[in-house]
Enzyme design. Sequence first.
Site, mmCIF file in Angstrom:
data_model
loop_
_atom_site.group_PDB
_atom_site.id
_atom_site.type_symbol
_atom_site.label_atom_id
_atom_site.label_comp_id
_atom_site.label_asym_id
_atom_site.label_seq_id
_atom_site.Cartn_x
_atom_site.Cartn_y
_atom_site.Cartn_z
ATOM 1 C CE LYS A 32 -4.343 -1.901 1.633
ATOM 2 N NZ LYS A 32 -3.851 -3.341 1.880
HETATM 3 C C1 LIG Z 1 -4.233 -4.425 1.275
HETATM 4 C C2 LIG Z 1 -3.638 -5.629 1.174
HETATM 5 C C3 LIG Z 1 -3.882 -6.526 0.295
HETATM 6 C C4 LIG Z 1 -5.027 -6.495 -0.609
HETATM 7 O O1 LIG Z 1 -5.101 -5.614 -1.337
HETATM 8 P P1 LIG Z 1 -6.213 -5.249 -2.504
HETATM 9 O O2 LIG Z 1 -5.861 -3.919 -3.474
HETATM 10 O O3 LIG Z 1 -7.247 -5.049 -1.613
HETATM 11 O O4 LIG Z 1 -6.558 -6.116 -3.197
HETATM 12 C C5 LIG Z 1 -3.057 -7.674 0.085
HETATM 13 N N1 LIG Z 1 -2.040 -7.958 0.787
HETATM 14 C C6 LIG Z 1 -1.505 -6.992 1.818
HETATM 15 C C7 LIG Z 1 -0.463 -6.964 2.699
HETATM 16 C C8 LIG Z 1 -2.361 -5.873 2.153
HETATM 17 O O5 LIG Z 1 -2.126 -4.614 2.761
#
Ligand SMILES: *Cc1c(COP(=O)(O)O)cnc(C)c1O
Length: 453
Positions: A111
Amino acid sequence: MRYVSTRGQAPSLGFSDAVATGLAPDGGLFVPESLPQFTAADIRAWSKLDYPALCFEFLRHFATDIPEGTLQSIISRSYSKFTHPDIAPLVRLNDDLLVLELFHGPTLAFKDFALQLLGNLYEQQCRDRGQSINVLGATSGDTGSAAIHGLLGKPGTAIFILYPEGRTSPLQERQMACTGASNVHAIAIQGTFDDAQAIVKELLGDQAFRLRHRLSAVNSINLARILAQCVYYLHAWLRLPARVQAEAEFVVPTGNFGNVLAGWMLQKMGVPLRGFRVATNQNDILYRLFTTGDYRVTDVSPSLAPSMDIQVSSNFERFLYYQAGRDPARVREIMHAFKTSGHHRFENFDRDTFTASRCTDAEIAQIIRDVYRRFNYIVDPHTACGFKDIATDRPSVVLSTASPAKFPETIRSAIGIEATHPSLEALKSRPLVKTLLPADTAQVRVFVDRHAV
Ligand SMILES: *Cc1c(COP(=O)(O)O)cnc(C)c1O
């Protein structure tokens, strides 16, 4: 470039306004009015660019209302806190199995790619408009800390993140509450994540309050997040051997569909990514959708991969918009029917491009062991979901969404090893500054009133 709502009942906006607005006023999500089409020559010309330069070449097609020099500087600041020189390194486990590591940013999860950029875009807007901005969100973990680190110490901004007291992991809490920055407010709510989220919704829904503080939401639907995420697919694809480039399936651990959607949109812009695997944990609404065509809400059960524990996938509406031939009336109809009945049946979508897998908690632990034994490589529980059902007829690039060091308990119980990371170790000696509040909107409102900038 203008941005339109998937539901077609909101005016189109320029990039900066669409980013500042987040959710479109008609309840839809912003999408580019048209997608640029990149040629083989365009793509070839990018092959030598480093990450920030590539990001600029890509984003300048979208952020057309930001002067190029400004955009360049926003991007270079956004990726300056990543600790790996490649930003998004590819690790080769064998000829047919590669890992794209997306966890070298400040909070050790993918993120950061989007939220570092979004933080700098917000800062620029504050400067251009001579206004402050207050960001409000609820989190059960990763999004909150990544959003905080995107805005950390930025003048003219404050961020308020609500989380359920005692229900995030101790490390996640430290990432939010040990920053030492005076514009960051970690608010532990005496209640559940749903209580925290309900308070945030109520405050954001109060138009007068929202306007007074120029409140903005932290959420996974901001258009800038999706665009920022396209770049690491492009960066990785350009560095793959030719055979892998042509055939590889990108395997994406998924919750809200944001990460997969970015890769798929890049494919629609002419970058020849072969296909994607939608990899879910036991909360498998997307797995069921892509294997049966049935999109149906069920309860969420907490898993070892908590950032993928979702009930409905908010970004799915963007995908739906393209599948519905970019017809907003059809999107409205489907979203309305889905909201009323909790399910929808899809016919004939792009099965050639997508496969899907689901992974239970027991399988996550087993996979962490197997991958460690076979490759001497440690994967976090989210990434582990990607290693379920690896294709045998083509190469795979598994997106690794978090560092194993964020989930030391799971790693320890799977393989008996202490996963650590220097940035997390450093947090342990820093004072934890949080505000404990009851699950009461009025008290949170008073707190925001007092601390908003
Ligand atoms: C947010 C997150 C996901 C999922 O991502 P999306 O964009 O919601 O599909 C997967 N792994 C981690 C570690 C995350 O923080």
